[in-house]
Design a protein around this motif. Structure first.
Motif, mmCIF file in Angstrom:
data_model
loop_
_atom_site.group_PDB
_atom_site.id
_atom_site.type_symbol
_atom_site.label_atom_id
_atom_site.label_comp_id
_atom_site.label_asym_id
_atom_site.label_seq_id
_atom_site.Cartn_x
_atom_site.Cartn_y
_atom_site.Cartn_z
ATOM 1 N N TYR A 28 0.829 -1.208 0.000
ATOM 2 C CA TYR A 28 0.000 0.000 0.000
ATOM 3 C C TYR A 28 0.860 1.253 0.000
ATOM 4 C CZ TYR A 28 -4.525 -2.261 0.794
ATOM 5 O OH TYR A 28 -5.675 -2.980 0.657
ATOM 6 N N LEU A 29 1.946 1.201 0.768
ATOM 7 C CA LEU A 29 2.819 2.366 0.860
ATOM 8 C C LEU A 29 3.337 2.738 -0.532
ATOM 9 C CD1 LEU A 29 4.221 4.395 2.687
ATOM 10 C CD2 LEU A 29 6.076 2.780 2.977
ATOM 11 N N GLU A 30 3.721 1.727 -1.291
ATOM 12 C CA GLU A 30 4.224 1.985 -2.632
ATOM 13 C C GLU A 30 3.146 2.677 -3.476
ATOM 14 O OE1 GLU A 30 5.625 -1.515 -4.621
ATOM 15 O OE2 GLU A 30 5.877 -0.400 -6.484
ATOM 16 N N GLN A 31 1.922 2.154 -3.416
ATOM 17 C CA GLN A 31 0.830 2.760 -4.179
ATOM 18 C C GLN A 31 0.543 4.180 -3.699
ATOM 19 O OE1 GLN A 31 -0.554 1.430 -6.910
ATOM 20 N NE2 GLN A 31 0.980 -0.168 -6.628
ATOM 21 N N PHE A 32 0.670 4.375 -2.389
ATOM 22 C CA PHE A 32 0.426 5.697 -1.807
ATOM 23 C C PHE A 32 1.426 6.709 -2.364
ATOM 24 C CE2 PHE A 32 1.526 8.609 1.735
ATOM 25 C CZ PHE A 32 0.328 9.288 1.818
ATOM 26 N N LEU A 33 2.688 6.309 -2.424
ATOM 27 C CA LEU A 33 3.707 7.224 -2.937
ATOM 28 C C LEU A 33 3.499 7.474 -4.440
ATOM 29 C CD1 LEU A 33 6.798 5.890 -0.962
ATOM 30 C CD2 LEU A 33 5.406 7.899 -0.465
ATOM 31 N N LEU A 34 3.103 6.438 -5.156
ATOM 32 C CA LEU A 34 2.812 6.632 -6.583
ATOM 33 C C LEU A 34 1.643 7.601 -6.760
ATOM 34 C CD1 LEU A 34 3.126 3.015 -8.037
ATOM 35 C CD2 LEU A 34 4.753 4.886 -8.231
ATOM 36 N N PHE A 35 0.623 7.434 -5.907
ATOM 37 C CA PHE A 35 -0.518 8.343 -5.954
ATOM 38 C C PHE A 35 -0.057 9.777 -5.714
ATOM 39 C CE2 PHE A 35 -4.223 10.327 -3.735
ATOM 40 C CZ PHE A 35 -5.081 10.343 -4.815
ATOM 41 N N GLY A 36 0.892 9.914 -4.801
ATOM 42 C CA GLY A 36 1.457 11.238 -4.529
ATOM 43 C C GLY A 36 2.124 11.817 -5.759
ATOM 44 N N TYR A 37 2.969 11.023 -6.443
ATOM 45 C CA TYR A 37 3.639 11.521 -7.648
ATOM 46 C C TYR A 37 2.616 11.934 -8.699
ATOM 47 C CZ TYR A 37 8.189 9.808 -5.987
ATOM 48 O OH TYR A 37 9.331 9.626 -5.272
ATOM 49 N N VAL A 38 1.547 11.127 -8.821
ATOM 50 C CA VAL A 38 0.540 11.426 -9.839
ATOM 51 C C VAL A 38 -0.245 12.677 -9.492
ATOM 52 C CG1 VAL A 38 -1.593 10.646 -10.899
ATOM 53 C CG2 VAL A 38 0.280 9.064 -10.585
ATOM 54 N N SER A 39 -0.662 12.790 -8.220
ATOM 55 C CA SER A 39 -1.627 13.847 -7.913
ATOM 56 C C SER A 39 -0.979 15.165 -7.502
ATOM 57 C CB SER A 39 -2.598 13.366 -6.831
ATOM 58 O OG SER A 39 -1.883 12.982 -5.688
ATOM 59 N N LEU A 85 2.832 13.034 -17.821
ATOM 60 C CA LEU A 85 3.176 11.671 -18.198
ATOM 61 C C LEU A 85 3.236 10.742 -16.979
ATOM 62 C CD1 LEU A 85 3.577 10.860 -21.096
ATOM 63 C CD2 LEU A 85 6.034 10.758 -20.696
ATOM 64 N N ALA A 86 3.212 11.337 -15.772
ATOM 65 C CA ALA A 86 3.331 10.532 -14.549
ATOM 66 C C ALA A 86 2.290 9.425 -14.514
ATOM 67 C CB ALA A 86 3.197 11.433 -13.321
ATOM 68 N N ALA A 87 1.041 9.776 -14.897
ATOM 69 C CA ALA A 87 -0.031 8.778 -14.849
ATOM 70 C C ALA A 87 0.278 7.604 -15.759
ATOM 71 C CB ALA A 87 -1.358 9.420 -15.234
ATOM 72 N N VAL A 88 0.844 7.907 -16.940
ATOM 73 C CA VAL A 88 1.193 6.839 -17.874
ATOM 74 C C VAL A 88 2.211 5.904 -17.242
ATOM 75 C CG1 VAL A 88 2.095 6.332 -20.164
ATOM 76 C CG2 VAL A 88 0.791 8.427 -19.781
ATOM 77 N N LEU A 89 3.246 6.503 -16.632
ATOM 78 C CA LEU A 89 4.282 5.685 -15.998
ATOM 79 C C LEU A 89 3.697 4.819 -14.890
ATOM 80 C CD1 LEU A 89 7.223 8.235 -15.782
ATOM 81 C CD2 LEU A 89 7.043 6.233 -17.264
ATOM 82 N N VAL A 90 2.788 5.402 -14.087
ATOM 83 C CA VAL A 90 2.218 4.639 -12.975
ATOM 84 C C VAL A 90 1.344 3.502 -13.499
ATOM 85 C CG1 VAL A 90 0.706 4.765 -10.979
ATOM 86 C CG2 VAL A 90 2.379 6.552 -11.370
ATOM 87 N N VAL A 91 0.591 3.778 -14.578
ATOM 88 C CA VAL A 91 -0.229 2.696 -15.144
ATOM 89 C C VAL A 91 0.666 1.556 -15.598
ATOM 90 C CG1 VAL A 91 -1.698 2.041 -17.082
ATOM 91 C CG2 VAL A 91 -2.189 4.116 -15.805
ATOM 92 N N LEU A 92 1.736 1.899 -16.330
ATOM 93 C CA LEU A 92 2.655 0.853 -16.798
ATOM 94 C C LEU A 92 3.242 0.097 -15.609
ATOM 95 C CD1 LEU A 92 4.519 2.659 -19.711
ATOM 96 C CD2 LEU A 92 2.730 0.921 -19.835
ATOM 97 N N ASN A 93 3.668 0.846 -14.594
ATOM 98 C CA ASN A 93 4.231 0.210 -13.404
ATOM 99 C C ASN A 93 3.232 -0.752 -12.770
ATOM 100 O OD1 ASN A 93 6.233 0.180 -11.035
ATOM 101 N ND2 ASN A 93 4.269 0.689 -10.073
ATOM 102 N N ASN A 94 1.988 -0.302 -12.646
ATOM 103 C CA ASN A 94 1.012 -1.111 -11.929
ATOM 104 C C ASN A 94 0.614 -2.368 -12.689
ATOM 105 O OD1 ASN A 94 1.066 0.525 -9.780
ATOM 106 N ND2 ASN A 94 -1.071 1.181 -9.862
ATOM 107 N N ILE A 95 0.650 -2.287 -14.020
ATOM 108 C CA ILE A 95 0.339 -3.506 -14.773
ATOM 109 C C ILE A 95 1.379 -4.576 -14.458
ATOM 110 C CG2 ILE A 95 0.216 -4.487 -17.097
ATOM 111 C CD1 ILE A 95 -1.074 -1.821 -17.968
ATOM 112 N N THR A 96 2.662 -4.190 -14.474
ATOM 113 C CA THR A 96 3.667 -5.185 -14.103
ATOM 114 C C THR A 96 3.582 -5.529 -12.624
ATOM 115 O OG1 THR A 96 5.292 -3.475 -13.708
ATOM 116 C CG2 THR A 96 5.267 -4.433 -15.899
#
Lengths: 641, 641
Positions: free
Chosen positions: A486-497, A505-516
């Protein structure tokens, strides 16, 4: 309960082994005998009433194997009674979820015959864990053979043995057939589909299933943002006017995203029977220290944690520690800025390919250092305090975002902000994937090979699948819970928002990251870590609050970034004052809108609300009826007092 | 149930009359007979099973008396059963609050003998009201004698009769002895003490008792603010530096005040048995229109209000209406400003006593106009829609505070703001006291005298206390609920919190107002209005949210006022920008602090939380037990499907 283990190891056990218990190899025989007796003893005598057998290794085994490995199982009857004790909710005949009772078992939907297959594997293991955890000392002064291992009536035996290193670990066994089926439908087929959340919940429990549900939901929710972000990135890199639109979309999105998740989560948790389950009524976890007291709600005797002691620890240990760590974090940030400026100067003095690559080096080093510091802080916090999760969250947040805030609002350098954000995001994503999945997987494969080799040497062509499985899983790493994920997702959410309007482009990177991430997390759960005990969860808990707080901070930062943009400033050439006032006014309106939106969208969907209210209503009606029975019984006795 | 009415009027009724039912004087005899039969009929036949008798006036009465006045009472048995139906919570033997059941009556604390005195007067009347409200049509096509008064199975009879003007009113009777005792301990003894909230609740029900509890709490909470405000007013009129301190105190105060109130309210409501009572399980109020449907929670048949129709009404009727009213309100405000400037100019041209008094005239006129507009809006809103409370609230807020916001932030005239605030506050307080208590009291006294005179003329020296009492109370005004009283406090809270840092005396004025308010409200409840039916309430409902919203707006306005003050501006002589940024930053910190504070303070005190959890736990346990009984019963029958 459909266990697929073949029981050729007839000398090992005569029941389906569900949980493995490993004691230290030098444990005294009398302690072992005592423990096994207590586990096997009837519940009315204070035992756990479980089945337990030693796992016997062939005589020709070399020295390395620990002989004190036990497998624990249970009769079906005990499991069904246990399901009532732990308060499991199951689907009733009428489609609603009800607390399971053994007496009423026939009225539950999937209960057939003697109840074989009614409880999932994860539930059975949870019940056994609960049985072991609530195994309490009776009149023993100490553990037999260990005069120093003091006991008192009511002390959790397992906890005491574990804290003193006699009990090394206990964990649930994988079910190879189920695991095969699960991993196939989960990550092995490469077609676009949702995750099999119900199967995940069936195998790993609700806590983990909710995490994967959230991960999937978050990723899908990011897709529109990513789709909008790509053309922004490709065509209008510097056009801030349109970023204003993007930022507004971002704000509405983050609010709706979190509110709708609450509804999804409630729907999932209702179907899994955890939404109506009351946490307070569970037996205390074995992890609690403290003297024995009465739980005022359930009337059960259980350990009570002294709250004043806890308060003291917060002030004396944690606060100075956190402050020290934050200071270190800021110091490292300042070093990073020095490096950054050195790199920029070097590039400007001599602009070529080598120096332009050099521009990215400081951020990459800084990102690596941040990850290392986060890791170190985690270890230190766990060592000092066993409840430091909110602090870890706070520290990680400051550690990851302090430099970005500084660049954005003190230095006001949007180019550096964008570059730094991109480097931090990409580097931390790569590091995480490596640290989380590939490294453990590689270590695990090495261990697997070793174990397999030894097993083959030991048994020759004898088939001892259980022995081999237990050997393998005993040496696997332990999954420490969903916190890190969850912490990882929380920090990603921070970068995105927080800063997405300067780097769409942050959202694109996070989507790609989350698929993997889905694949690597699924793989790590199935093959890298020990199977974790299921954890009943009705929602994502404190993370909902954490994400909501982040989205509020995002409103403030996005508005400020828009106000700082040169294009917006150009509209107010004469006075900054007017610009600031307008930005502040818009920010307030947005915040108000956010709160109204959160207030207007109900947290639990209507049809679930109705079902919950119905349960409450039926419970109260039943209580009335029961008081009737009790009072009738009372009245038939001669009255006293 | 300890009714103190003397029953010399033996021809009138043979039971304790609790509720009065007044039909139109031209009601057809067959309709009356039908209604009385339905009220008297057994519950299993769909009746209300209540006692009802006509109040017979002496034959020599003149034309003026309405002969169709009825008194309704009930047997003790019916009341106790009714207490279970409406879901009353009473104190159990063990000190917790439990849903009352007739079967289990002996286990409740104050239940002695046959249960006489177990239910309070207000509860009995509430049960009778519930019985009347839930009296539904069976197979009647229309009310006998009124072919146009259509009925359908399940339609509330009382509601239909009331909407068509056949049933003029029904209301609970005062209990003269209890009232005497209550009013003595409440407002007749002039010593410093808390209000007798338990007695108020006993006599008027929980809704009203919570209002008086809130009024008292609010007044006490304002005392420290008033004490701080007096020296500010006396010594440092223009010293804004210290106002900053005052504003900060104000902010912390308003947050803590509202959070602590939640706890107080929960404690009160728990003790009164309304906290655990589930609203959704009550029978629908008679006021609901619509076709019959099944309540998905309770499984009871009840009218369902079509939600789409309601939505349509909001958009087509309310929105244009509200917008029109707001436009009017702003227009009046502009007229006020014109008057204000004319007065100021007149004063400056010719400063003398007459013109200096003239300075206050526009605000006073404006205050009166505001009150009239609020009143008109209320009437219009009630005529157009029967659910317009949030709109009324919004309109009153805008109407009262728009001019102050305009003066503060558009005109930035602090002197005018202070003067306008003071005049508005004082004028509206005086007007309210007059409108609310003295005017109705004066009218009531005139009526009383007339009735007494007629009664004396009619009966001569015969003692007919019940007849006289019913005559009197029938003509009293109806108390329309706590909405207006809360609204007044809400607006006062606005005056205190929004702009208090420019006028610290506001708190003093509000404290003084509220002290008289307690007395005048108490007096008006006891002697001016008809006794209202008790209204079970667990909290102050939407008002908590309204007050909290106001306190958030207060943070914003106070910060802005501080930023606007010349003294603060003097610190930043060169740039407004820096000043604004600092003010905004402080505002954000304060808002964050406010949310953290609200989050950290638990809404329900620990000991009440434990009791509530215990009730939940016992209910679930009971549900398990009950399912056991049900399933056993089921099992003894041959299975089908």
């Amino acid at each position: 309960m459909q266990l697929g283990l073949s029981f050729s190891d007839s000398d090992v056990s005569s029941f389906t082994p569900l949980v493995v218990l490993e004691l230290a190899d030098d444990t005294k025989a009398e302690a072992i005998t005592w423990l096994l007796n207590r586990i096997r003893d009837k519940q009315q005598n204070g035992g756990a009433e479980l089945l337990v057998n030693q796992l016997l290794f062939p005589a020709q085994d070399d020295q390395k194997s620990n002989p004190n490995v036990f497998v624990v199982g249970s009769t079906l009857q005990r499991l069904l009674n246990g399901a009532e004790d732990v308060g499991l909710f199951k689907e009733f005949q009428d489609g609603t979820m009800r607390g399971f009772t053994y007496a009423n078992r026939e009225s539950f939907k999937d209960f057939n015959g003697d109840g074989e297959g009614f409880l999932s594997d994860a539930e059975c293991q949870y019940i056994i864990k609960h049985g072991l955890d609530t195994l309490r000392a009776k009149n023993e002064q100490h553990v037999p053979g260990y005069p120093k291992l003091k006991l008192y009536p009511g002390k959790s035996v397992v906890r005491r043995l574990q804290s003193k290193g006699v009990l090394i670990q206990y964990f649930p066994l994988h079910n190879k057939e189920d695991l095969k089926r699960l991993s196939f439908s989960w990550y092995k087929k490469f077609k676009l589909s949702f995750q099999p959340l119900d199967d995940i919940r069936h195998y790993f429990g609700e806590g983990l299933a909710l995490y994967f549900g959230f991960l999937e939901y978050f990723t899908f929710a990011l897709v529109p943002m990513a789709l909008i972000g790509i053309p922004y990135y490709l065509f209008d890199w510097e056009d801030y006017d349109k970023y204003v639109l993007f930022a507004v979309f971002n704000l509405v999105w983050s609010t709706v995203f979190l509110e709708v998740w609450k509804r999804c989560s409630a729907t999932l948790a209702y179907g899994w029977g955890t939404l109506s389950r009351k946490k307070a009524f569970e037996e205390p976890r074995a992890g609690f220290h403290g003297a024995l007291g009465f739980n005022p709600v359930t009337g059960r005797e259980e350990p009570v944690y002294p709250s004043s002691k806890r308060q003291l620890r917060i002030y004396l240990v944690s606060v100075p520690f956190v402050l020290l760590c934050l200071y270190l974090s800021f110091y490292v940030m300042m070093v990073y800025f020095d490096m950054e400026f050195w790199a920029i100067n070097t590039y400007h003095e001599n602009p070529n390919i080598a120096t332009s690559i050099l521009l990215f080096v400081p951020s990459i080093i800084y990102a690596v250092v941040i990850e290392i510091m986060n890791l170190l802080y985690r270890c230190a916090a766990e060592f000092l305090t066993d409840w430091g999760e909110p602090e870890i969250l706070l520290f990680n947040f400051v550690n990851c975002f302090a430099s970005l805030f500084y660049i954005a609002f003190v230095m006001q350098n949007m180019v550096l902000l964008r570059q730094s954000l991109a480097t931090l995001l990409i580097t931390s994503q790569i590091l995480n994937q490596v640290m989380e999945a590939f490294l453990p997987y590689w270590l695990q494969r090495r261990r697997n090979k070793k174990v397999h080799k030894r097993m083959r040497r030991l048994m020759g062509d004898k088939e001892l699948p259980l022995l081999g499985q237990v050997q393998l899983e005993t040496e696997m790493n332990t999954y420490l819970g969903t916190f890190d994920d969850y912490l990882e997702q929380f920090l990603l959410f921070g970068y995105v928002s927080l800063f997405s309007c300067v780097y769409p482009l942050a959202a694109v990177l996070v989507v790609l990251n989350n698929i993997t991430e889905v694949y690597s997390d699924a793989f790590k759960m199935c093959h890298v870590f020990k199977r974790p005990f299921s954890e009943p969860a009705a929602n994502i808990g404190v993370w909902q609050l954490a994400f909501e707080t982040m989205s509020i901070i995002a409103v403030v930062t996005n508005c400020a970034l828009i106000g700082l943009s040169p294009q917006v400033k150009a509209y107010f050439p004469e006075s900054d004052t007017q610009l600031i006032l307008i930005v502040v006014a818009i920010e307030h309106v947005l915040l108000a809108f956010k709160f109204i939106l959160a207030f207007v969208i109900p947290d639990v969907p209507k049809h679930i609300q109705v079902k919950l209210a119905k349960l409450d209503f039926d419970s109260l009606e039943a209580l009335k009826k029961r008081m009737f029975i009790t009072s009738n019984t009372c009245c038939s006795l001669p009255k006293q007092t």
